[in-house]
Design an enzyme around this catalytic site. Structure first.
Site, PDB file in Angstrom:
ATOM      1  CE1 TYR A 180       8.715  -9.196  -7.453  1.00 47.49           C
ATOM      2  CE2 TYR A 180       9.097 -11.552  -7.235  1.00 47.49           C
ATOM      3  CZ  TYR A 180       8.249 -10.472  -7.170  1.00 47.49           C
ATOM      4  OH  TYR A 180       6.930 -10.658  -6.829  1.00 47.49           O
TER       5      TYR A 180
ATOM      6  CG  ASN B 245      -3.104   2.557 -18.983  1.00 52.69           C
ATOM      7  OD1 ASN B 245      -4.211   2.034 -19.106  1.00 52.69           O
ATOM      8  ND2 ASN B 245      -2.206   2.585 -19.956  1.00 52.69           N
TER       9      ASN B 245
ATOM     10  N   GLY C 244      -1.527  -2.947 -15.068  1.00 52.89           N
ATOM     11  CA  GLY C 244      -2.384  -4.111 -14.843  1.00 52.89           C
ATOM     12  C   GLY C 244      -3.112  -4.020 -13.520  1.00 52.89           C
ATOM     13  CB  VAL C 245      -1.956  -3.488 -10.022  1.00 50.87           C
ATOM     14  CG1 VAL C 245      -2.622  -3.193  -8.686  1.00 50.87           C
ATOM     15  CG2 VAL C 245      -1.126  -4.763  -9.925  1.00 50.87           C
TER      16      VAL C 245
ATOM     17  CE1 TYR D 206      -0.104  -0.639  -6.814  1.00 58.38           C
ATOM     18  CE2 TYR D 206       0.956  -2.248  -8.237  1.00 58.38           C
ATOM     19  CZ  TYR D 206       0.148  -1.144  -8.076  1.00 58.38           C
ATOM     20  OH  TYR D 206      -0.400  -0.535  -9.175  1.00 58.38           O
ATOM     21  N   GLY D 207       4.715  -1.240  -5.737  1.00 56.57           N
ATOM     22  CA  GLY D 207       5.652  -1.162  -6.839  1.00 56.57           C
ATOM     23  C   GLY D 207       6.482   0.101  -6.745  1.00 56.57           C
TER      24      GLY D 207
ATOM     25  CG  MET E 272       6.189   1.190 -12.131  1.00 58.78           C
ATOM     26  SD  MET E 272       4.766   1.527 -13.179  1.00 58.78           S
ATOM     27  CE  MET E 272       3.737   0.133 -12.757  1.00 58.78           C
TER      28      MET E 272
END
Lengths: 333, 333
Positions: free
Chosen positions: B56, B153, B155-156, B242-243, B245
């Site tokens: 992270y 789907n 959280g964000v 922002y991610g 995955m």
């Protein structure tokens, strides 16, 4: 003088020299609101090559398309307000600059504010404006800031070096032949000239920037080279892409965006010229033309060919290592 | 009540469940300017997993690091101005929310402006703020505009759907299981729910947007999925990442930047929380907490585990298909 010669093509090809033809046609007649321009010179830019290849952002209208996206000339006849015979002008929009004569709407023409050498003036529209927008349009630069670029020996690259010097902004310049080019680019104002393939080039170059990092990266290559630029950028910095010489996509590690907060943007002056307010466009060219007239903004020229040699000229323009731009001249000698 | 339990780890591992330990230690004592918080709940976000993996943007300080990047609780003892016993709060900064008790500087704590269910309040800091910054921080959206996102789907993703609905902004939502999720996401306010693997999904989806194109793309996946988002964007639009995955870089065709003029930016609320003015941060959370209290902003919960089951909980949080967030509860039953 009633005959006009120009370069046209009837199909797109990755080898533009195979489809371009030097042909003759009737002298164009300006309509109301248009000016007739006797062209003097026009460069061969990568965008011109891509246009004939059919891979540029503007597509040719076939079966017969003229070529040439910029150039300069002199007004032969004006049917538009604001222009008169003998005005020195550049073409601002449209295609067909590789012609002896063109008749175009006055809105697509700009008068030069000062006397500029025709070969230099022919190259005013695209590269110097790209360099100026690169330095003024994305990041607010202050003297002492660093900018990093690749393709630093290109037309735009050399303009960026010279305009950055005018602004007191420092440049890191990636080139493929650093030892050959170092003296020449340093003379233009380059602060550092480094090789794309040098070992540990990012780390070693960062060590030479007075503890700073570049806040702006100018990218005309893509691929690995763009990755190096992003790696060097300061957190929050911008990489602006205006070309893709490597023909490779830009691979962006997600962390560069999320954690380092860098931005990726694009620059295409053709689009800017379409949308920017006229006074802003005029102010930009006024500044650039004056720097050119003073010899403080100069583009390197490799060879000047007569328009009739257009095929040889575009072939030359595609050679990898040149000492400057290939330019077509329409002046009959 | 003089004992404190928390989750800590001594080395990073791609399998956080192997290194996390549920341990006990002395009750923390708040220093001057700090508050002692009895934690109520804390979610397990991808960022928490990545933190324990050591990948992270914030790195753990080993050999002993506590875990947990957000959570809510109640003030047990205050030695700071502006807080008193029984205030309901969330942690704004720092790590260690997976604890029964923490003593933290008041500046890292925010009082909830309204009563919010603890499990929801525990998830207020990261996902709802990310969604709000996504919709407010990059493009000026007006009612009727379209936004496209992947990982819809997540959280964000669900927060984006709900906040966009509040703004009158429409959403195209990419998911991997469209048929399973369509009803649920539509009930939240999703306008279109489409499958990542649907054939011709870009073309077919664009045909359903009233002739418009999305002006903002929210990307948490990278790779091919990001490419689809960029493809769908309107000229001049922004893709905000922002991610990641898919753990795959974003491949950007140069023409998307140069000719289509799209922008790529990143969003990391941890960074935003560091730099934004305090009133702006408070206004954002005030808005989000009130929407939560009204039931108009809700995050899905898959399972609530007691803190002592932290290993089982993080294992569950890494399962691919869940029906919502995995949350740790510190309330002793």
């Amino acid at each position: 003088m009633s005959e006009n010669h120009y370069a046209e093509f009837s199909e797109c090809s990755m080898k533009p020299q195979d489809v371009l033809e030097y042909v003759s046609g009737p002298m164009p007649v300006p309509a109301e609101g248009e000016v007739l321009i006797r062209m003097k010179a026009a460069p061969i830019n990568p965008a011109d090559i891509n246009f004939v290849q059919g891979v540029y952002g503007v597509k040719p209208v076939l079966p017969h398309s003229r070529a040439g996206l910029e150039g300069c000339g002199v007004v032969q006849e004006s049917r538009a307000e604001g222009f008169r015979k003998d005005d020195e002008v550049i073409l601002l929009r449209g295609v067909g600059s590789w012609s002896e004569y063109v008749a175009v709407p006055a809105v697509n023409v700009m008068k030069l504010p000062v006397k500029v050498d025709p070969v230099q003036a022919a190259m005013l529209k695209v590269n110097p404006l790209t360099a100026l927008r690169m330095l003024e349009g994305f990041v607010s630069l202050t003297p002492g800031d660093w900018v990093v670029q690749n393709a630093s020996n290109s037309g735009v690259g050399r303009c960026i070096i010279q305009l950055a010097r005018e602004m007191g902004v420092k440049t890191v310049n990636f080139v493929r032949r650093p030892d050959e080019l170092r003296d020449e680019l340093t003379a233009l104002g380059a602060d550092l000239v480094v090789g794309e393939d040098d070992e540990d080039v990012v780390k070693n170059t960062l060590a030479r920037l007075d503890g700073k990092r570049p806040v702006l990266a100018s990218n005309a290559v893509g691929g690995e080279s763009a990755l190096r630029l992003m790696d060097m950028l300061a957190p929050g910095g911008s990489m602006v892409t205006y070309g893709a010489m490597s023909r490779k996509s830009i691979k962006v590690p997600n962390g560069f965006l999320i954690f380092k907060g860098i931005k990726l943007e694009g620059l295409w002056v053709t689009q800017w010229l379409k949308n920017a307010p006229v006074p802003e466009i005029e102010a930009a060219y006024d500044k650039l033309a004056r720097l050119m007239a003073d010899g403080r903004l100069k583009q390197a020229v490799d060879t000047v060919y007569p328009l009739s040699d257009v095929r040889r000229a575009v072939e030359k323009a595609q050679e990898e290592f040149r000492s400057g731009k290939v330019v077509l001249s329409m002046e009959r000698v």
